[in-house]
Design an enzyme around this catalytic site. Structure first.
Site, PDB file in Angstrom:
ATOM      1  N   ARG A   1      16.599 -44.652  13.663  1.00 36.53           N
ATOM      2  CA  ARG A   1      15.691 -45.979  13.166  1.00 36.53           C
ATOM      3  C   ARG A   1      14.406 -45.530  12.927  1.00 36.53           C
ATOM      4  NH1 ARG A   1      17.018 -50.669  15.592  1.00 36.53           N
ATOM      5  NH2 ARG A   1      16.000 -51.495  14.047  1.00 36.53           N
TER       6      ARG A   1
ATOM      7  N   ARG B   1      11.001 -59.942  14.342  1.00 36.92           N
ATOM      8  CA  ARG B   1      12.206 -60.204  14.913  1.00 36.92           C
ATOM      9  C   ARG B   1      12.264 -61.506  15.678  1.00 36.92           C
ATOM     10  NH1 ARG B   1      15.541 -56.324  19.047  1.00 36.92           N
ATOM     11  NH2 ARG B   1      15.742 -55.200  17.206  1.00 36.92           N
TER      12      ARG B   1
ATOM     13  N   GLN C   1      18.658 -51.582  10.679  1.00 34.07           N
ATOM     14  CA  GLN C   1      19.558 -50.797  11.515  1.00 34.07           C
ATOM     15  C   GLN C   1      20.649 -50.197  10.467  1.00 34.07           C
ATOM     16  OE1 GLN C   1      20.001 -50.656  15.253  1.00 34.07           O
ATOM     17  NE2 GLN C   1      21.274 -49.262  14.608  1.00 34.07           N
TER      18      GLN C   1
ATOM     19  N   CYS D   1      24.446 -49.970  17.798  1.00 33.28           N
ATOM     20  CA  CYS D   1      22.992 -49.904  17.427  1.00 33.28           C
ATOM     21  C   CYS D   1      22.305 -50.021  18.953  1.00 33.28           C
ATOM     22  CB  CYS D   1      22.895 -51.316  16.822  1.00 33.28           C
ATOM     23  SG  CYS D   1      23.251 -52.799  17.982  1.00 33.28           S
TER      24      CYS D   1
ATOM     25  N   HIS E   1      20.601 -57.652  10.536  1.00 32.50           N
ATOM     26  CA  HIS E   1      19.795 -56.504  11.143  1.00 32.50           C
ATOM     27  C   HIS E   1      19.674 -55.413  10.037  1.00 32.50           C
ATOM     28  CE1 HIS E   1      17.786 -54.280  14.033  1.00 32.50           C
ATOM     29  NE2 HIS E   1      18.706 -54.191  14.713  1.00 32.50           N
TER      30      HIS E   1
ATOM     31  N   ASP F   1      29.422 -53.623  18.983  1.00 25.83           N
ATOM     32  CA  ASP F   1      28.202 -54.255  19.395  1.00 25.83           C
ATOM     33  C   ASP F   1      28.320 -55.025  20.741  1.00 25.83           C
ATOM     34  OD1 ASP F   1      25.469 -54.972  19.202  1.00 25.83           O
ATOM     35  OD2 ASP F   1      25.941 -56.658  17.945  1.00 25.83           O
TER      36      ASP F   1
HETATM   37  N1  NVA Z   1      23.849 -58.338  18.375  1.00 25.34           N
HETATM   38  C1  NVA Z   1      22.779 -57.859  19.120  1.00 25.34           C
HETATM   39  C2  NVA Z   1      22.071 -56.539  18.292  1.00 25.34           C
HETATM   40  C3  NVA Z   1      20.915 -55.872  19.058  1.00 25.34           C
HETATM   41  C4  NVA Z   1      20.274 -54.737  18.620  1.00 25.34           C
HETATM   42  C5  NVA Z   1      21.796 -58.747  19.417  1.00 25.34           C
HETATM   43  O1  NVA Z   1      21.493 -59.532  18.509  1.00 25.34           O
HETATM   44  O2  NVA Z   1      21.459 -58.837  20.640  1.00 25.34           O
HETATM   45  N1   CP Z   2      19.219 -51.507  18.063  1.00 25.56           N
HETATM   46  C1   CP Z   2      18.279 -52.242  18.223  1.00 25.56           C
HETATM   47  O1   CP Z   2      17.771 -53.006  17.394  1.00 25.56           O
HETATM   48  O2   CP Z   2      17.806 -52.027  19.341  1.00 25.56           O
HETATM   49  P1   CP Z   2      16.419 -52.848  20.037  1.00 25.56           P
HETATM   50  O3   CP Z   2      17.009 -54.069  20.380  1.00 25.56           O
HETATM   51  O4   CP Z   2      15.936 -51.779  21.176  1.00 25.56           O
HETATM   52  O5   CP Z   2      15.478 -52.823  19.005  1.00 25.56           O
END
Ligand code: NVA
Ligand code: CP
Length: 334
Positions: free
Chosen positions: A320, A108, A138, A274, A135, A233
């Site tokens: 998830r 990540r 997800q 998400c 992602h 989101d």
């Molecule tokens: N668009 C958000 C998704 C979080 C799971 C981010 O990248 O912070």
């Molecule tokens: N939805 C998601 O990816 O959550 P986290 O950032 O908590 O992993």
């Protein structure tokens, strides 16, 4: 022909066929049932996975750690500090080291090129747990949640309307999964927050082949009409400057998912997010936003919708786990 994903990377859904996506969803369902009935087997006993996180995470990290344990594996967490990754050691060199010790690597972070390079040089399956661009894990959880909520296996023809920032990981990923599975996607945002033209064009072409459609609109007053799924989101994503909050709130306030939008949709519409989500004032960031820009902390979705019968966000969060397990199992065991 039988599907075998052994040795494959999971970097973005553009790399997967519709059959392969459904294969992973079927496997997720089987793993969920096995966990619920206590019949799970430790199919990856003796294996170990590395979990690299340059950004924070609750769901993704826990799903990989719990999932690995459920499958009989050990996992090693490498956080934003405490390893040489990307700082004193290049992604390429790190990949070559980790590939000799681990059976799979989750990443990540920020750059899609980093996860692609990990895959290129490690020689073991690499899974994208979120980059700025994509992602993909997800998406499996979201489609699984739609299947369960609607009681269907094939999601072709399902209308998914996404409100908010359409040029980041979540909207990009929705466009691709909807295109691959023949769904009807509408992205609703002001034009400066639309996806890049090339991706939009590519997704439209894929959708057409699969009997679906990909559309964009700025019209927040009508977009939700007849939707089966409404999704959103956060308005400022991880890795973006927190200075963006002021302009994003101005740009996106009309794109907030509220009861008015839910009422325009089908009676059995479901709401997906998400998570984490800004729907109240109970977080540090929400408090900061309230202090600087006013309001009550309800940003991309109202508290009313978030806590309504339409909201499947916690089912989605649980899924998830099952979907990430399916990805690890399919790519390590085959
Ligand atoms: N668009 C958000 C998704 C979080 C799971 C981010 O990248 O912070
Ligand atoms: N939805 C998601 O990816 O959550 P986290 O950032 O908590 O992993």
């Amino acid at each position: 022909m039988a599907i075998n994903l052994k040795g494959r990377n999971f970097l973005k859904l553009l790399d997967f066929s519709q059959r392969e996506i459904y294969y992973l969803l079927d496997l997720s369902k089987q793993l969920k049932e096995a966990k619920y009935t206590g019949t799970e087997r430790k199919q990856l006993e003796g294996k170990t996975v590395a979990l690299i996180f340059q950004k924070d995470s609750t769901r993704t990290r826990c799903a990989f750690e719990v999932g690995a344990a459920d499958l009989g594996m050990n996992s090693v967490y490498l956080g934003p500090s405490g390893s040489q990754f990307g700082k004193k050691e290049s992604v390429e060199d790190s990949a070559k080291v980790l590939g000799r010790m681990f059976d799979g690597i989750q990443f990540r972070g920020f750059k899609q090129s980093d996860v692609e390079n990990l895959a290129k040089y490690s020689g073991v399956p690499v899974w994208n747990g979120l980059t700025d661009e994509w992602h993909p894990t997800q998406m499996l959880a979201d489609i699984m949640t739609i299947q369960e909520a609607k009681g269907i296996k094939k999601v072709q023809g399902i209308k998914l309307v996404y409100f908010g920032d359409c040029r980041f990981n979540m909207a990009n990923s929705y466009m691709v999964v909807c295109a691959k599975l023949g769904m009807n996607f509408i992205g609703c945002a002001p034009k400066n927050l639309w996806p890049n033209d090339d991706l939009l064009k590519q997704c439209k072409e894929i959708a057409k082949l699969n009997g679906g459609s990909i559309e964009m609109t700025i019209d927040h007053t009508l977009a939700a009409y007849d939707a089966d799924v409404i999704a959103t989101d956060v308005w400022v994503s991880m890795g973006e400057d927190s200075k963006m909050w002021g302009s994003r709130i101005k740009e996106l306030k009309n794109y907030q998912v509220n009861m008015e939008k839910i009422k325009q949709a089908k009676d059995d519409v479901i709401f997906l997010h998400c998570l984490p989500s800004f729907h109240d004032d109970k977080t540090e960031v929400a408090q900061e936003v309230i202090k600087n820009f006013g309001g009550n902390g309800e940003l991309e979705v109202t508290d009313e919708v978030f806590n309504s019968k339409y909201s499947y966000v916690f089912e989605e969060a649980e899924n998830r786990l099952h979907t990430i397990k399916a990805v690890m199992l399919a790519t390590i065991r085959g």
